[in-house]
Design a protein around this motif. Structure first.
Motif, PDB file in Angstrom:
ATOM      1  N   HIS A 211     -25.651  87.492  68.580  1.00 54.63           N
ATOM      2  CA  HIS A 211     -24.610  88.490  68.798  1.00 54.63           C
ATOM      3  C   HIS A 211     -24.586  88.865  70.268  1.00 54.63           C
ATOM      4  O   HIS A 211     -25.618  89.147  70.871  1.00 54.63           O
ATOM      5  N   MET A 212     -23.387  88.874  70.833  1.00 55.35           N
ATOM      6  CA  MET A 212     -23.224  89.347  72.199  1.00 55.35           C
ATOM      7  C   MET A 212     -22.110  90.380  72.197  1.00 55.35           C
ATOM      8  O   MET A 212     -21.109  90.209  71.510  1.00 55.35           O
ATOM      9  N   CYS A 213     -22.296  91.452  72.937  1.00 52.41           N
ATOM     10  CA  CYS A 213     -21.272  92.489  72.951  1.00 52.41           C
ATOM     11  C   CYS A 213     -20.061  92.016  73.753  1.00 52.41           C
ATOM     12  O   CYS A 213     -20.034  90.894  74.251  1.00 52.41           O
ATOM     13  N   GLU A 235     -17.317  90.475  69.519  1.00 54.78           N
ATOM     14  CA  GLU A 235     -16.456  91.632  69.268  1.00 54.78           C
ATOM     15  C   GLU A 235     -15.011  91.197  69.443  1.00 54.78           C
ATOM     16  O   GLU A 235     -14.577  90.936  70.552  1.00 54.78           O
ATOM     17  N   ASP A 295     -17.545  94.849  64.784  1.00 54.98           N
ATOM     18  CA  ASP A 295     -17.685  94.356  66.150  1.00 54.98           C
ATOM     19  C   ASP A 295     -19.123  94.346  66.649  1.00 54.98           C
ATOM     20  O   ASP A 295     -19.486  93.526  67.486  1.00 54.98           O
ATOM     21  N   CYS A 296     -19.921  95.305  66.216  1.00 57.92           N
ATOM     22  CA  CYS A 296     -21.261  95.475  66.782  1.00 57.92           C
ATOM     23  C   CYS A 296     -22.083  96.244  65.746  1.00 57.92           C
ATOM     24  O   CYS A 296     -21.608  96.495  64.632  1.00 57.92           O
TER      25      CYS A 296
HETATM   26 ZN   LIG Z   1     -22.650  94.436  70.326  1.00 60.55          ZN
END
Ligand SMILES: [Zn+2]
Length: 333
Positions: A211-213, A235, A295-296
């Protein structure tokens, strides 16, 4: 009868809000008013409640919600040899926080997350993701008083995160997520993150995801696909159109975690809004590639807000899946 629906599995990014009784207990623990064992019991109770909720609404790939941990980098730093926690560091005006620091060669004296994962997985027949913080992010959010080069620091961390991932897999984890939110803020160092991820996931058979923001990933696409994971979680609820357009000329070759609700707002998205986001994913990707999620992490929302957002995601997925089975939604080949 149409074929059984496939794809569009639902999941969460990782963190979920801690219930009030757990927040209160963590404060008491910090003041030495209760024991670690007493806190752990309440963390388990909260984990059980979240697993049960996700099962009840029909989520496909569950998370434990990270009830047992606070900061995603400090938690790992505290459990590694060669890392400590600095004094107070100032950020954003008058806010202070403690930052991890590398003080010597990094080693992992014992598994860190495996017992918590086993506890959560023991509560359900559905898969529960193993949750790790990636080496690039641990480095980027820490001081370094030992290695002297970011590459050496990151690659040392990659070895210990790999061992933790391998232990999770041995314990039975079918999904392992390696969170790398810092990558999105330093896309000029994507090469280093790619090199480290290859070490982390080396030889794993579990489904791996990172996961990457939010970031301007269109600027590093298709190099983004060099990350050695089965899935990249992004996201995309209110953004990412430039990146999605790039998929038309250079198809996305992995699975994607497709964020369909905003985690920064109290507002609960409508069923129609979430369905529109799933349709948007289907414009660019096959259903089998898509994991539908927020998204996060949802930890900054209230318990009720987080539950409402997960419910609307699940309902939207169910409706779109039924439409797909009935041939109502155009699916890209
Ligand atoms: Zn994130």
């Amino acid at each position: 009868m149409s074929a059984a629906p496939r794809g569009l599995l639902t999941t969460s990014v990782g963190s979920l809000p801690k219930p009030d009784y757990l927040l209160a207990a963590r404060t008491k623990r910090a003041r030495g008013e209760i024991t670690q064992a007493e806190l752990d019991e309440l963390s388990k109770r909260a984990t059980q409640e979240w697993i049960q909720f996700q099962e009840e609404i029909g989520i496909d790939v569950l998370v434990d919600g990270e009830m047992y941990r606070g900061d995603m980098v400090a938690y790992f730093a505290e459990n590694l040899e060669g890392m400590g926690i600095s004094g107070l560091v100032r950020s954003y005006g008058n806010r202070y926080y403690k930052k991890p620091v590398a003080t010597g060669p990094i080693r992992r004296p014992h598994p860190i997350t495996v017992e918590w994962w086993e506890f959560a997985q023991g509560l359900t027949d559905r898969p529960v993701k193993g949750m790790l913080t990636g080496p690039y992010t641990i480095c980027d959010w820490s001081f370094d008083d030992h290695y002297g080069s970011r590459r050496d620091f990151v690659m040392a961390l990659a070895q210990v995160v790999h061992r933790e991932a391998a232990d999770l897999e041995r314990a039975g984890a079918r999904y392992i997520q390696i969170d790398e939110p810092a990558v999105s803020t330093r896309l000029d160092e994507l090469d280093l993150a790619v090199e480290a991820m290859a070490v982390v996931t080396d030889g794993l058979k579990a489904h791996t995801t990172t996961h990457m923001c939010y970031g301007r990933f269109e600027e590093v696409y298709p190099q983004l696909l060099e990350l050695a994971v089965d899935e990249i979680d992004l996201e995309l609820a209110n953004s990412g159109l430039d990146l999605l357009e790039r998929f038309r000329t250079h198809p996305f070759t992995k699975d994607i975690g497709f964020g369909v609700v905003d985690v920064h707002t109290h507002r609960i998205e409508s069923l129609d809004e979430v369905k529109q986001n799933i349709y948007r994913a289907l414009d660019y990707l096959r259903p089998e590639q898509i994991y539908v999620d927020p998204d996060c992490g949802l930890k900054t929302r209230t318990v009720e807000e987080a539950k409402a957002k997960l419910r609307v995601i699940q309902q939207a997925r169910n409706e779109v899946r039924a439409e797909l089975a009935a041939g109502k939604v155009p699916v890209r080949a």
